[in-house]
Design an enzyme around this catalytic site. Structure first.
Site, PDB file in Angstrom:
ATOM      1  N   TYR A  63      33.342  44.101  35.332  1.00  0.00           N
ATOM      2  CA  TYR A  63      33.298  44.779  36.162  1.00  0.00           C
ATOM      3  C   TYR A  63      31.025  44.921  36.652  1.00  0.00           C
ATOM      4  O   TYR A  63      31.297  44.498  37.536  1.00  0.00           O
ATOM      5  CB  TYR A  63      33.965  46.197  37.434  1.00  0.00           C
ATOM      6  CG  TYR A  63      35.053  45.615  37.235  1.00  0.00           C
ATOM      7  CD1 TYR A  63      36.107  44.982  37.002  1.00  0.00           C
ATOM      8  CD2 TYR A  63      35.807  47.325  37.496  1.00  0.00           C
ATOM      9  CE1 TYR A  63      37.167  44.804  36.041  1.00  0.00           C
ATOM     10  CE2 TYR A  63      37.379  47.436  37.648  1.00  0.00           C
ATOM     11  CZ  TYR A  63      38.065  46.239  36.660  1.00  0.00           C
ATOM     12  OH  TYR A  63      39.286  46.341  36.348  1.00  0.00           O
ATOM     13  N   HIS A  78      40.932  47.168  27.621  1.00  0.00           N
ATOM     14  CA  HIS A  78      40.973  46.318  28.888  1.00  0.00           C
ATOM     15  C   HIS A  78      42.712  45.412  29.042  1.00  0.00           C
ATOM     16  O   HIS A  78      43.425  45.787  29.783  1.00  0.00           O
ATOM     17  CB  HIS A  78      40.108  45.412  29.595  1.00  0.00           C
ATOM     18  CG  HIS A  78      40.195  45.432  30.823  1.00  0.00           C
ATOM     19  ND1 HIS A  78      38.619  45.310  31.930  1.00  0.00           N
ATOM     20  CD2 HIS A  78      40.620  44.699  31.919  1.00  0.00           C
ATOM     21  CE1 HIS A  78      38.699  45.523  33.213  1.00  0.00           C
ATOM     22  NE2 HIS A  78      40.009  45.035  33.190  1.00  0.00           N
TER      23      HIS A  78
HETATM   24  N1  LIG Z   1      43.142  45.950  34.633  1.00  0.00           N
HETATM   25  C1  LIG Z   1      43.281  45.748  34.570  1.00  0.00           C
HETATM   26  O1  LIG Z   1      43.479  44.535  33.929  1.00  0.00           O
HETATM   27  C2  LIG Z   1      42.877  45.152  36.230  1.00  0.00           C
HETATM   28  C3  LIG Z   1      43.369  44.115  36.809  1.00  0.00           C
HETATM   29  C4  LIG Z   1      42.729  44.104  38.574  1.00  0.00           C
HETATM   30  C5  LIG Z   1      41.983  45.129  39.282  1.00  0.00           C
HETATM   31  N2  LIG Z   1      41.987  46.500  38.544  1.00  0.00           N
HETATM   32  C6  LIG Z   1      41.652  48.059  39.112  1.00  0.00           C
HETATM   33  O2  LIG Z   1      42.685  47.709  40.247  1.00  0.00           O
HETATM   34  C7  LIG Z   1      41.900  47.633  41.637  1.00  0.00           C
HETATM   35  C8  LIG Z   1      43.020  47.351  42.875  1.00  0.00           C
HETATM   36  O3  LIG Z   1      42.934  46.410  42.953  1.00  0.00           O
HETATM   37  P1  LIG Z   1      42.289  45.277  43.776  1.00  0.00           P
HETATM   38  O4  LIG Z   1      41.620  45.701  43.860  1.00  0.00           O
HETATM   39  O5  LIG Z   1      42.674  44.144  42.711  1.00  0.00           O
HETATM   40  O6  LIG Z   1      43.247  45.110  44.798  1.00  0.00           O
HETATM   41  P2  LIG Z   1      44.098  46.225  45.419  1.00  0.00           P
HETATM   42  O7  LIG Z   1      43.705  47.941  45.534  1.00  0.00           O
HETATM   43  O8  LIG Z   1      45.812  45.559  45.937  1.00  0.00           O
HETATM   44  O9  LIG Z   1      43.321  45.563  47.196  1.00  0.00           O
HETATM   45  C9  LIG Z   1      41.981  45.260  47.720  1.00  0.00           C
HETATM   46  C10 LIG Z   1      41.780  44.437  48.661  1.00  0.00           C
HETATM   47  O10 LIG Z   1      42.656  45.317  50.266  1.00  0.00           O
HETATM   48  C11 LIG Z   1      42.055  45.639  51.376  1.00  0.00           C
HETATM   49  N3  LIG Z   1      42.764  47.065  51.499  1.00  0.00           N
HETATM   50  C12 LIG Z   1      42.270  47.887  51.033  1.00  0.00           C
HETATM   51  N4  LIG Z   1      43.048  49.353  51.898  1.00  0.00           N
HETATM   52  C13 LIG Z   1      43.084  47.974  52.373  1.00  0.00           C
HETATM   53  C14 LIG Z   1      44.015  48.127  53.944  1.00  0.00           C
HETATM   54  N5  LIG Z   1      43.938  50.139  54.074  1.00  0.00           N
HETATM   55  N6  LIG Z   1      44.353  47.730  54.883  1.00  0.00           N
HETATM   56  C15 LIG Z   1      44.036  46.434  54.807  1.00  0.00           C
HETATM   57  N7  LIG Z   1      43.392  46.449  53.653  1.00  0.00           N
HETATM   58  C16 LIG Z   1      43.263  46.677  52.656  1.00  0.00           C
HETATM   59  C17 LIG Z   1      40.405  45.552  50.403  1.00  0.00           C
HETATM   60  O11 LIG Z   1      39.997  45.191  51.409  1.00  0.00           O
HETATM   61  P3  LIG Z   1      38.069  45.616  51.907  1.00  0.00           P
HETATM   62  O12 LIG Z   1      37.585  46.042  50.464  1.00  0.00           O
HETATM   63  O13 LIG Z   1      37.227  45.352  52.422  1.00  0.00           O
HETATM   64  O14 LIG Z   1      39.225  47.253  52.489  1.00  0.00           O
HETATM   65  C18 LIG Z   1      40.443  44.500  49.049  1.00  0.00           C
HETATM   66  O15 LIG Z   1      40.465  43.004  50.057  1.00  0.00           O
HETATM   67  C19 LIG Z   1      40.483  47.097  40.986  1.00  0.00           C
HETATM   68  O16 LIG Z   1      39.253  47.475  42.242  1.00  0.00           O
HETATM   69  C20 LIG Z   1      40.075  47.721  39.587  1.00  0.00           C
HETATM   70  O17 LIG Z   1      39.938  48.545  39.893  1.00  0.00           O
HETATM   71  C21 LIG Z   1      42.767  46.537  37.244  1.00  0.00           C
END
Ligand SMILES: NC(=O)c1ccc[n+]([C@@H]2O[C@H](COP(=O)([O-])OP(=O)(O)OC[C@H]3O[C@@H](n4cnc5c(N)ncnc54)[C@H](OP(=O)(O)O)[C@@H]3O)[C@@H](O)[C@H]2O)c1
Length: 280
Positions: A52, A110
């Site tokens: 990241y 990862h």
């Molecule tokens: N291990 C892996 O391979 C892997 C893969 C993908 C992700 N990850 C980890 O998982 C974390 C979360 O996944 P993600 O970032 O893909 O997606 P997520 O947490 O499912 O969703 C994030 C999105 O939802 C929005 N959001 C958050 N809270 C909200 C709410 N209460 N109402 C409306 N919209 C909302 C955010 O926008 P705003 O920021 O504008 O609020 C952002 O666009 C990542 O940041 C990372 O740390 C790990």
């Protein structure tokens, strides 16, 4: 403000809050501000990764926050290009230098990258880094049962956590069963399906309205009741607070069943099946 988030105990005694902050795309000074706000709002688990390119941002936020380091759970992940033993050890050290931390609380492989085939070596490096005091708890991400079996058979060490794609469109029922049988905690990535159309889903909206909660809060509550740790990412101060306000209501069995019913075999949001998908 102190944290109000319940904790779950891992197989090595380390405790994780059941909700943490995803930090993918949180970088630079804006990222630092977002993360400092999240810590002030009660977040204690911060999920980062070498790939990241924000371990420095997370480390800076930790130093700027008023919460003592030992109360925070800071996590990062080893990239696929560093799976051979010597490269993995150096990458863990580099991760620490980038964050300017003495230790990570949680460090994950990862992706398994099964075609590359070095994930057992990478696991041995994490096992040793834990012995050297560089990491408190070691786990994996995106590992399928076959990959986990191999790690356990060849090293005798079971990961504390497996961080996997998990949201209402892909609820990972079988994988979660495997984790439960082996004492591995499930951590949900993209718990809100990356903010896609699931945040407008009619079934979840009706459940949310019944409880006077938002759709996001209802989904995050569902993760808690599945027994999974979720790491929603939000850059917005208001949405960070919203995503933590999920400990004053309970979904009943029927509501859990309705949300589980939305899961589909092809529900992965980015078509990243760890059996074939590789990330470096
Ligand atoms: N291990 C892996 O391979 C892997 C893969 C993908 C992700 N990850 C980890 O998982 C974390 C979360 O996944 P993600 O970032 O893909 O997606 P997520 O947490 O499912 O969703 C994030 C999105 O939802 C929005 N959001 C958050 N809270 C909200 C709410 N209460 N109402 C409306 N919209 C909302 C955010 O926008 P705003 O920021 O504008 O609020 C952002 O666009 C990542 O940041 C990372 O740390 C790990």
């Amino acid at each position: 403000m102190g944290s109000i988030i319940p904790e779950i105990t891992l197989n090595d005694g380390v405790k994780l809050p059941v909700v943490g902050l995803g930090t993918y795309t949180l970088r630079g000074s804006e990222g630092v501000q977002s993360i400092v706000h999240a810590i002030r709002s009660g977040y204690r688990l911060l999920d980062s990764a070498y790939n990241y390119e924000n371990e420095g941002t997370v480390g800076e936020a930790v130093r700027r926050s008023t919460v003592p380091r030992e109360e925070l759970i800071i996590a990062s992940k080893l990239p696929g290009r560093y799976h051979t033993y010597d490269k993995a050890v150096k990458a863990i050290q580099e991760s620490l230098y980038r964050a300017q931390l003495d230790y990570y609380d949680l460090y994950l492989i990862h992706w398994p990258n099964p075609n590359q085939g070095h994930y057992v070596e990478a696991w041995q490096a994490l096992i040793d880094a834990k012995k050297w005091g560089l990491i408190r708890s070691i786990g994996v991400s995106n590992f399928l049962p076959d990959h986990l079996d191999r790690l356990i058979e060849q090293t005798g060490v079971t990961p504390s956590v497996n961080q996997i794609e998990l949201h209402p469109l892909f609820n990972q029922a079988e994988q979660r069963q495997y984790h439960e049988a082996h004492g591995i905690v499930t951590e949900s990535w993209s718990p809100l399906a990356h903010g896609n159309e699931v945040l407008n889903h009619e079934t979840i909206r009706q459940i949310a309205e019944r409880h006077g909660k938002s759709i996001s809060q209802t989904i995050l509550r569902w993760h808690v009741q599945l027994g999974a740790v979720s790491i929603p990412k939000s850059a917005s101060a208001a949405r960070q607070v919203e995503n933590l306000s999920i400990f004053d209501f309970t979904l009943d069995e029927e509501e859990m069943k309705q949300i589980n019913g939305l899961s589909r075999p092809d529900g992965r949001i980015r078509n990243q099946d760890p059996a074939v998908y590789e990330e470096f």
